[in-house]
Design a protein around this motif. Structure first.
Motif, mmCIF file in Angstrom:
data_model
loop_
_atom_site.group_PDB
_atom_site.id
_atom_site.type_symbol
_atom_site.label_atom_id
_atom_site.label_comp_id
_atom_site.label_asym_id
_atom_site.label_seq_id
_atom_site.Cartn_x
_atom_site.Cartn_y
_atom_site.Cartn_z
ATOM 1 N N GLU A 1 -64.028 -24.497 -62.353
ATOM 2 C CA GLU A 1 -65.490 -24.723 -62.301
ATOM 3 C C GLU A 1 -65.996 -24.526 -60.875
ATOM 4 O O GLU A 1 -66.936 -23.804 -60.608
ATOM 5 C CB GLU A 1 -65.826 -26.149 -62.773
ATOM 6 C CG GLU A 1 -66.045 -26.293 -64.280
ATOM 7 C CD GLU A 1 -65.776 -27.728 -64.732
ATOM 8 O OE1 GLU A 1 -65.292 -27.893 -65.872
ATOM 9 O OE2 GLU A 1 -66.016 -28.658 -63.933
ATOM 10 N N TYR B 1 -53.440 -26.410 -69.595
ATOM 11 C CA TYR B 1 -53.899 -26.488 -68.193
ATOM 12 C C TYR B 1 -54.205 -27.952 -67.851
ATOM 13 O O TYR B 1 -54.849 -28.642 -68.639
ATOM 14 C CB TYR B 1 -55.169 -25.660 -68.018
ATOM 15 C CG TYR B 1 -54.948 -24.155 -67.995
ATOM 16 C CD1 TYR B 1 -55.068 -23.394 -69.153
ATOM 17 C CD2 TYR B 1 -54.615 -23.503 -66.816
ATOM 18 C CE1 TYR B 1 -54.848 -22.014 -69.131
ATOM 19 C CE2 TYR B 1 -54.412 -22.128 -66.785
ATOM 20 C CZ TYR B 1 -54.528 -21.391 -67.949
ATOM 21 O OH TYR B 1 -54.320 -20.032 -67.920
ATOM 22 N N LYS C 1 -59.019 -27.217 -64.441
ATOM 23 C CA LYS C 1 -60.368 -27.055 -64.992
ATOM 24 C C LYS C 1 -61.410 -27.306 -63.905
ATOM 25 O O LYS C 1 -62.349 -26.534 -63.739
ATOM 26 C CB LYS C 1 -60.558 -27.979 -66.192
ATOM 27 C CG LYS C 1 -59.691 -27.498 -67.373
ATOM 28 C CD LYS C 1 -59.503 -28.510 -68.466
ATOM 29 C CE LYS C 1 -58.499 -27.974 -69.511
ATOM 30 N NZ LYS C 1 -57.754 -29.040 -70.171
ATOM 31 N N ARG C 2 -61.181 -28.319 -63.082
ATOM 32 C CA ARG C 2 -62.140 -28.594 -62.005
ATOM 33 C C ARG C 2 -62.134 -27.448 -61.001
ATOM 34 O O ARG C 2 -63.165 -26.961 -60.557
ATOM 35 C CB ARG C 2 -61.785 -29.914 -61.289
ATOM 36 C CG ARG C 2 -62.673 -30.131 -60.092
ATOM 37 C CD ARG C 2 -62.634 -31.538 -59.536
ATOM 38 N NE ARG C 2 -63.566 -31.615 -58.386
ATOM 39 C CZ ARG C 2 -63.908 -32.742 -57.791
ATOM 40 N NH1 ARG C 2 -63.420 -33.904 -58.216
ATOM 41 N NH2 ARG C 2 -64.725 -32.731 -56.757
#
Ligand code: BGP
Length: 486
Positions: A295, A286, A291-292
């Protein structure tokens, strides 16, 4: 002056269909019900909110399960490719297709998805199709999952949000790759894998009811599809090292609505979120933007320890994609009269014309997408869907003068040629739909794409006879001249 040859000698010209939009025979020869068999004909014509039309909730599935006939469910009869494939393939042979993209109906092979043994009649059908293609020297390009999966896997396991489905998909893929290891070389795992996020039901086979956290369920389903795709890629290489495995993305390139840095940044993020799907299948992990995003949207993927290795070690040989339109990104959609985030209610681009179904026409966008893909990944590319959905008129003398479709293809193939001159490595081009088939998003027959007209209306009435459109003769010339005579 003869135009310098642009397309390589082995360029794979052809056309594409999907099992769930073409085969019909939804309950023939042991086939089980698939999710696509549940999608009714949408009498509503609100094209600005197609995603609402496509999304099927568990209630409507229960209703659809009670209907044992084809009435009102166009993907249950398609264009009867199941019984007419020889006639259709003969027409593709007349066009001198080098390649024909089709998908397999998973529920024809494993009627319930978790069956111990495959359905021999289903396997035999695809044997017959591949043998017929071979007669015309047409290479099959097979999509394993194209907007359908066995209904039982959705009802009993919850579809792709359940990790168990990975093993069922792997068994299906291994069965067909072994069976056809000497007949099929090119394989795609998931059609437009990014639509699992956009259309959680039709794409990802999850029954995410409205109140459920659909984002969480959809990204979990997508993760399971990424793992399944990697495992199938690994198995494919064990079965036949000659196999070429591709990923498949609906490439929706986003332009900024204005030169404001905010809009430019929004377009960059929207493009990165679209390309995250090819990032995972080409790079094997990924990207940071994912990932951001997870989140910030409180998405917690459940991953097994071995997943990271699976993804990293089993990336694809080539990238295939569909291209229909470009989209607009902006931080102020309300300024353009657009509310809500669904894909089809996009901001209008004042520089582009639109089709009756609201899809913006942007041939240059195809060149931009090809150059960007190649710059990013340096892998061979395959345009496996590009076409114009339009209402075609049958004249008194039976002719269908679809000059608008010829113009569409001419402009897009010109841009494809420019991209190749830019140094982009393109393996082939399969137009969407080689022949008129049922529309994926609206279940209409009248949204026609083919070089071949099929006599059937939105309610399924008609002779199902096939007729060559004007574009049939045009495309035959394009292929015969290897793209020189447009
Ligand atoms: C793509 C699908 C195809 C095809 C195409 C045209 O998203 O992969 O299955 O249907 O769109 O869309 P539609 O049929 O909705 O006009």
């Amino acid at each position: 002056m003869s135009q310098k040859q642009v397309f390589p000698d082995n360029f794979l010209w052809g056309g594409a269909i999907a099992a769930n939009q073409a085969e019909g025979a939804f309950d023939a020869d042991g086939k089980g019900l698939s999710t696509a068999d549940m999608v009714p004909y949408h009498k509503k014509k609100d094209y600005t909110n197609l995603s609402a039309l496509m999304h099927v909730t568990s209630e409507s599935i229960t209703e659809a399960m009670k209907v044992k006939t084809a009435e009102g469910y166009p993907k249950r009869y398609g264009i009867d490719f199941y019984h007419r494939y020889k006639e259709d393939i003969a027409l593709f042979g007349e066009l001198e297709f080098k390649v024909f993209r089709l998908s397999m109906n998973w529920s024809r092979i494993f009627p319930n998805g978790d069956d111990a043994e495959p359905n021999e009649a289903g396997l035999q059908f695809y044997d017959n199709v591949f043998d017929e293609l071979r007669k015309y020297n047409i290479e099959p390009l097979v999509t394993l999952s194209h907007y359908e999966m066995p209904m039982t896997l959705v009802l009993n396991y919850g579809g792709w949000k359940n990790r168990k489905v990975i093993s069922f998909f792997e068994k299906y893929a291994e069965t067909v790759m072994n069976r056809y290891k000497d007949k099929v070389k090119y394989w795609l795992t998931f059609n437009e894998i990014n639509t699992t996020i956009i259309e959680p039901f039709t794409g990802g086979g999850i029954v995410g009811d409205r109140e459920e956290n659909v984002q969480q369920a959809s990204y979990q389903a997508l993760h399971h599809q990424f793992v399944a795709s990697a495992l199938v890629t690994r198995k494919a290489r064990e079965i036949n090292p000659e196999f070429r495995i591709g990923c498949m993305l609906a490439r929706m390139i986003h332009y900024p609505a204005t030169s404001s840095p905010e809009d430019v940044l929004q377009a960059q993020v929207d493009n990165q979120l679209n390309l995250l799907h090819t990032d995972v299948q080409v790079w094997g992990s990924y990207p940071p933007i994912a990932k951001r995003y997870f989140e910030e949207n409180n998405i917690q993927l459940v991953q097994e320890p071995e997943d990271e290795q699976f993804l990293l070690e089993n990336t694809v040989d080539f990238i295939s994609f569909s291209y229909y339109t470009s989209l607009i990104s902006t931080t102020t959609p309300e300024k353009y009269g657009v509310t809500g985030g669904n894909l089809y209610s996009t901001v209008k681009n004042p520089n582009l014309k639109v089709t009756e179904w609201g899809w913006q026409l942007d041939p240059i966008g195809l060149r931009i997408v090809l150059k960007e893909f190649y710059d990013r990944y340096k892998l061979p590319l395959f345009v496996v869907e590009n076409g114009l959905g339009a209402r075609d008129k049958v004249e008194e003398d039976g002719s269908i003068i679809d000059d608008y479709r010829i113009d569409y293809f001419r402009q897009h193939i010109e841009q494809l040629a420019e991209a190749i001159k830019d140094g982009v490595e393109v393996m082939g081009y399969t137009s969407w739909g080689a022949i008129d088939i049922i529309s994926a998003s609206t279940s209409e027959m009248s949204k026609r794409y083919g070089f071949i007209y099929v006599d059937q209306d939105d309610e399924g009435h008609g002779t199902l006879n096939r007729y060559k459109k004007k574009s049939f003769h045009w495309y035959k010339k394009v292929i015969a001249s290897n793209g020189a005579d447009l």
